[in-house]
Design a protein around this motif. Structure first.
Motif, PDB file in Angstrom:
ATOM      1  N   ASP A   1       5.760  -1.164  13.496  1.00 43.57           N
ATOM      2  CA  ASP A   1       4.336  -1.372  13.252  1.00 43.57           C
ATOM      3  C   ASP A   1       3.565  -0.505  14.244  1.00 43.57           C
ATOM      4  O   ASP A   1       3.723  -0.679  15.463  1.00 43.57           O
ATOM      5  N   ILE A   2       2.749   0.391  13.741  1.00 41.04           N
ATOM      6  CA  ILE A   2       2.060   1.328  14.645  1.00 41.04           C
ATOM      7  C   ILE A   2       1.063   0.609  15.560  1.00 41.04           C
ATOM      8  O   ILE A   2       0.609   1.172  16.544  1.00 41.04           O
ATOM      9  N   ARG A   3       0.726  -0.636  15.231  1.00 38.93           N
ATOM     10  CA  ARG A   3      -0.193  -1.388  16.095  1.00 38.93           C
ATOM     11  C   ARG A   3       0.501  -1.862  17.365  1.00 38.93           C
ATOM     12  O   ARG A   3      -0.127  -2.479  18.219  1.00 38.93           O
TER      13      ARG A   3
ATOM     14  N   VAL B   1       0.812  -1.231   0.000  1.00 32.32           N
ATOM     15  CA  VAL B   1       0.000   0.000   0.000  1.00 32.32           C
ATOM     16  C   VAL B   1       0.843   1.277   0.000  1.00 32.32           C
ATOM     17  O   VAL B   1       0.448   2.284  -0.585  1.00 32.32           O
ATOM     18  N   ALA B   2       2.023   1.247   0.641  1.00 31.03           N
ATOM     19  CA  ALA B   2       2.878   2.444   0.663  1.00 31.03           C
ATOM     20  C   ALA B   2       3.356   2.744  -0.758  1.00 31.03           C
ATOM     21  O   ALA B   2       3.365   3.889  -1.208  1.00 31.03           O
TER      22      ALA B   2
ATOM     23  N   ALA C   1      -4.335   8.736   6.764  1.00 33.88           N
ATOM     24  CA  ALA C   1      -4.517   7.674   5.763  1.00 33.88           C
ATOM     25  C   ALA C   1      -3.822   6.382   6.174  1.00 33.88           C
ATOM     26  O   ALA C   1      -3.175   5.731   5.358  1.00 33.88           O
ATOM     27  N   ILE C   2      -3.928   6.036   7.432  1.00 34.50           N
ATOM     28  CA  ILE C   2      -3.339   4.766   7.873  1.00 34.50           C
ATOM     29  C   ILE C   2      -4.342   3.869   8.600  1.00 34.50           C
ATOM     30  O   ILE C   2      -4.281   2.649   8.453  1.00 34.50           O
TER      31      ILE C   2
HETATM   32  C1  LIG Z   1      -1.615   5.679   2.275  1.00 32.07           C
HETATM   33  S1  LIG Z   1      -0.024   5.776   2.999  1.00 32.07           S
HETATM   34  C2  LIG Z   1      -0.150   7.323   3.869  1.00 32.07           C
HETATM   35  C3  LIG Z   1       1.160   8.070   3.954  1.00 32.07           C
HETATM   36  C4  LIG Z   1       1.062   9.426   4.666  1.00 32.07           C
HETATM   37  N1  LIG Z   1       0.601   9.269   6.035  1.00 32.07           N
HETATM   38  C5  LIG Z   1       0.137  10.353   3.929  1.00 32.07           C
HETATM   39  O1  LIG Z   1      -1.007  10.499   4.381  1.00 32.07           O
HETATM   40  O2  LIG Z   1       0.519  10.927   2.919  1.00 32.07           O
HETATM   41  C6  LIG Z   1      -0.197   4.608   4.346  1.00 32.07           C
HETATM   42  C7  LIG Z   1       1.120   4.273   5.012  1.00 32.07           C
HETATM   43  O3  LIG Z   1       0.856   3.525   6.197  1.00 32.07           O
HETATM   44  C8  LIG Z   1       1.840   2.514   6.296  1.00 32.07           C
HETATM   45  N2  LIG Z   1       1.320   1.463   7.169  1.00 32.07           N
HETATM   46  C9  LIG Z   1       0.243   0.652   6.953  1.00 32.07           C
HETATM   47  N3  LIG Z   1       0.065  -0.159   8.018  1.00 32.07           N
HETATM   48  C10 LIG Z   1       1.042   0.153   8.917  1.00 32.07           C
HETATM   49  C11 LIG Z   1       1.371  -0.314  10.207  1.00 32.07           C
HETATM   50  N4  LIG Z   1       0.645  -1.264  10.787  1.00 32.07           N
HETATM   51  N5  LIG Z   1       2.426   0.238  10.852  1.00 32.07           N
HETATM   52  C12 LIG Z   1       3.170   1.218  10.263  1.00 32.07           C
HETATM   53  N6  LIG Z   1       2.892   1.706   9.038  1.00 32.07           N
HETATM   54  C13 LIG Z   1       1.842   1.186   8.372  1.00 32.07           C
HETATM   55  C14 LIG Z   1       2.098   2.060   4.883  1.00 32.07           C
HETATM   56  O4  LIG Z   1       3.349   1.420   4.771  1.00 32.07           O
HETATM   57  C15 LIG Z   1       2.021   3.388   4.150  1.00 32.07           C
HETATM   58  O5  LIG Z   1       3.282   3.987   4.037  1.00 32.07           O
END
Ligand SMILES: C[S@@+](CC[C@H](N)C(=O)[O-])C[C@H]1O[C@@H](n2cnc3c(N)ncnc32)[C@H](O)[C@@H]1O
Length: 268
Positions: free
Chosen positions: A135-137, A23-24, A164-165
């Motif tokens: 991992d933010i969780r 997704v990133a 957006a996360i």
């Molecule tokens: C859609 S991007 C949003 C990037 C930025 N926050 C923005 O709004 O422009 C989502 C990001 O969340 C990260 N992500 C998803 N699940 C995650 C997790 N459990 N822990 C850390 N990062 C996570 C993905 O790797 C991705 O870089």
């Protein structure tokens, strides 16, 4: 001579999974970046074909993030914890914050190795900024990581950005509990800023089609209702104008709403 594949320019290594879309890296593709692989571009194109709105969501979300950071700087915030910070692109949090205050501190956190590698390369000489792969969780691990605990002073207000996360955190992973743990680490007067995908103008068919593509990633997409997203601001008072479509924050425009809600909450 054959041109090297653009994928050759990407960081690789044992942690970088190029066998399934991420997704990133898909988000980076929507924004016109180059930190993505063929597998990501293919999935992103599939998602755009069924849900063209996704591209607009990505651009509007980035715009929302910029306005939010400027607002928070105006409130005197000079410390940011950016959860799920993504691949660096235009208008990064530290760039905006440093326009207001060159001493502002920004701790970026992302789980995706490519996002982290790009961020580290870009920020190698940047003072007051850190990049943590986590991992933010797992808030305890995030909060005790050297890039976070060594950079941010949690005795003073901090802005937690979850932009957006959380639509990548299913209910089974307790997004409310995750956010609560970050909130409990911050003093009152701190802020939570959040954006989240939702079905506002999209048809059921578009929403389901988009979700189907994201099911092929490591982080399927959860669409929540306005009420469910509002509930994520537990323990916060929303600042004006409250929870709105992301492209209508802080002011409504003539543009149709994007399919995502966002708001800023002040922690009590
Ligand atoms: C859609 S991007 C949003 C990037 C930025 N926050 C923005 O709004 O422009 C989502 C990001 O969340 C990260 N992500 C998803 N699940 C995650 C997790 N459990 N822990 C850390 N990062 C996570 C993905 O790797 C991705 O870089």
């Amino acid at each position: 001579m054959e041109r090297p594949d653009r994928d050759d320019a990407q960081p690789t290594g044992p942690q970088v999974d190029t066998s399934s879309p991420n997704v990133a890296r898909m988000y980076d593709y929507y924004l016109g970046g180059a930190a993505n692989f063929a597998v990501d571009r293919e999935a992103a194109e599939k998602a755009l074909a069924v849900t063209p709105e996704i591209g607009r969501f990505a651009r509007m979300n980035r715009w929302f993030l910029g306005r939010v950071v400027r607002y928070l700087c105006d409130q005197g915030i000079d410390q940011f914890l950016d959860l799920g910070s993504g691949v660096p692109t235009v208008g990064n949090v530290h760039e905006i914050a440093h326009q207001h205050d060159p001493e502002a501190r920004v701790a970026y956190v992302d789980v995706e190795p490519v996002a982290v590698a790009h961020a580290r390369a870009l920020l190698a000489d940047e003072p007051h900024v850190s990049v943590t792969q986590a991992d933010i969780r797992e808030p305890r691990a995030v909060l005790s990581a050297p890039g976070v605990s060594g950079l941010l002073d949690f005795s003073r207000p901090v802005a937690v950005l979850a932009v957006a996360i959380l639509h990548f955190v299913p209910d089974s992973d307790d997004p409310l509990g995750v956010l609560r743990a970050y909130r409990e680490a911050c003093p009152p007067g701190s802020y939570l800023a959040l954006s989240h995908a939702a079905r506002i103008t999209m048809s059921e068919h578009e929403a389901r089609g988009g979700q189907e593509v994201y099911r092929g990633t490591t982080t399927p997409l959860v669409l929540r209702t306005r009420e469910e997203i509002a509930a994520l601001f537990e323990g916060c008072e929303l600042v004006e104008p409250g929870l709105t479509p992301i492209n209508h924050w802080p002011e409504a425009t003539d543009e149709p709403p994007t399919n995502g809600y966002g708001a800023v909450g002040r922690m009590r």
